[in-house]
Design a protein around this motif. Sequence first.
Motif, PDB file in Angstrom:
ATOM      1  N   UNK A 183      20.045  16.835  46.428  1.00 38.03           N
ATOM      2  CA  UNK A 183      21.356  16.867  45.788  1.00 38.03           C
ATOM      3  C   UNK A 183      21.239  16.545  44.301  1.00 38.03           C
ATOM      4  N   UNK A 184      22.344  16.723  43.577  1.00 35.96           N
ATOM      5  CA  UNK A 184      22.365  16.387  42.152  1.00 35.96           C
ATOM      6  C   UNK A 184      23.642  15.620  41.838  1.00 35.96           C
ATOM      7  N   UNK A 185      23.546  14.757  40.834  1.00 28.12           N
ATOM      8  CA  UNK A 185      24.693  13.958  40.408  1.00 28.12           C
ATOM      9  C   UNK A 185      24.690  13.877  38.892  1.00 28.12           C
ATOM     10  N   UNK A 186      25.872  13.801  38.289  1.00 25.70           N
ATOM     11  CA  UNK A 186      25.968  13.722  36.836  1.00 25.70           C
ATOM     12  C   UNK A 186      27.219  12.955  36.439  1.00 25.70           C
ATOM     13  N   UNK A 187      27.182  12.376  35.237  1.00 28.76           N
ATOM     14  CA  UNK A 187      28.332  11.682  34.661  1.00 28.76           C
ATOM     15  C   UNK A 187      28.945  12.573  33.593  1.00 28.76           C
ATOM     16  N   UNK A 188      30.249  12.807  33.708  1.00 30.87           N
ATOM     17  CA  UNK A 188      30.942  13.696  32.786  1.00 30.87           C
ATOM     18  C   UNK A 188      31.420  12.914  31.562  1.00 30.87           C
ATOM     19  N   UNK A 189      31.431  13.584  30.417  1.00 31.64           N
ATOM     20  CA  UNK A 189      31.934  12.962  29.197  1.00 31.64           C
ATOM     21  C   UNK A 189      33.381  13.383  28.971  1.00 31.64           C
ATOM     22  N   UNK A 190      34.090  12.611  28.170  1.00 27.75           N
ATOM     23  CA  UNK A 190      35.480  12.914  27.885  1.00 27.75           C
ATOM     24  C   UNK A 190      36.179  11.707  27.313  1.00 27.75           C
ATOM     25  N   UNK A 191      37.453  11.889  26.959  1.00 18.92           N
ATOM     26  CA  UNK A 191      38.228  10.797  26.384  1.00 18.92           C
ATOM     27  C   UNK A 191      38.348   9.647  27.374  1.00 18.92           C
ATOM     28  N   UNK A 241      29.013  15.326  42.022  1.00 17.92           N
ATOM     29  CA  UNK A 241      27.827  15.508  42.847  1.00 17.92           C
ATOM     30  C   UNK A 241      27.895  16.832  43.584  1.00 17.92           C
ATOM     31  N   UNK A 242      26.726  17.402  43.881  1.00 14.42           N
ATOM     32  CA  UNK A 242      26.674  18.663  44.627  1.00 14.42           C
ATOM     33  C   UNK A 242      25.459  18.670  45.540  1.00 14.42           C
ATOM     34  N   UNK A 243      25.569  19.409  46.635  1.00  9.02           N
ATOM     35  CA  UNK A 243      24.509  19.453  47.631  1.00  9.02           C
ATOM     36  C   UNK A 243      23.339  20.317  47.181  1.00  9.02           C
ATOM     37  N   UNK A 244      22.193  20.103  47.835  1.00  8.53           N
ATOM     38  CA  UNK A 244      21.030  20.959  47.668  1.00  8.53           C
ATOM     39  C   UNK A 244      20.855  21.775  48.933  1.00  8.53           C
ATOM     40  N   UNK A 245      19.734  21.557  49.632  1.00  9.69           N
ATOM     41  CA  UNK A 245      19.493  22.268  50.891  1.00  9.69           C
ATOM     42  C   UNK A 245      20.289  21.687  52.054  1.00  9.69           C
ATOM     43  N   UNK A 246      20.672  20.419  51.957  1.00  4.28           N
ATOM     44  CA  UNK A 246      21.376  19.753  53.068  1.00  4.28           C
ATOM     45  C   UNK A 246      22.726  19.239  52.592  1.00  4.28           C
ATOM     46  N   UNK A 247      23.693  19.119  53.506  1.00  5.00           N
ATOM     47  CA  UNK A 247      25.009  18.577  53.145  1.00  5.00           C
ATOM     48  C   UNK A 247      24.897  17.143  52.622  1.00  5.00           C
TER      49      UNK A 247
END
Length: 199
Positions: free
Chosen positions: A35-43, A64-70
Motif C-alpha cells: 500500500x501507499x500513504x501520503x500527507x497532503x499539503x494545503x491551508x 492511503x491506497x491499496x497495492x496488491x491486497x486490500x
Amino acid sequence: MIKLQLKFLLLLGITSFLVSCDGDDPILPTLPTGPSISLQSGADLVSSDATINAGSTFTVSVSGSEGDAPLNSFRIQEDGVNVPTDRLTIDGSAAAANPVLLLNSDKTSFSYTVIIQSSESAMASDYSFQVTDEDQESDSETITITTESTPPTVTINGSDTLTAAADQLISISVTATPTGANLQTIAVYENDSLITQFD
C-alpha cells in the motif's frame, strides 16, 4: 562406423541443448506491491516538520491506497507509541480506536482529516502515519512536531492603579489567556509575596 555416427549425433544434441539454455531469459520472482500513504499539503495543514505551541493542535490530511491486497488498518503513533484516542479527531469525530480498522470502500483507498492534540511539554516528537494491508505489507510517513512552551498572558481589566483604605477589600478584574496548554492555576502577589488569604 555406426558407433561414430551415434557419438556425433549425441554430441550435436548436447551442444544444441546448451545453446538453447544459454539463450533463455532468467525468471525473476515477482515482488508484491504494498500500500501507499501520503500527507497532503494545503491551508492550515501540516505535511512536514513544524513548530507549534505546546498543548495546541495540528491538522494533517492523510491519503492511503491499496497495492496488491486490500487495506486493513490505519495507525497514528507518537515516538513509536499509539496516540491515545482522546487526543485524536478523525473527519470531525472523536477517534473510536487507534489503529483504525478499515472497512468497505476504505479498504481500497481513503482520505482522512486528522486533528492531533500535541504534547503539553516543550519537546520534539515524531508522528508517524502508517497503513497496513491484509498481506501485512505497510507504508508510512513521519513528521517531527516541535512544541514550544509559551507562557499565558494576563491582562488587568481597567486601571492598573487602585487606591484603598487599609484592610479594605478591593476587586480587580483580570483576563488570563492560554497560548497553548490549558491554564492550571492563577496566583496573586503583593510586593513579590504570595497572597494566601483574601478575606
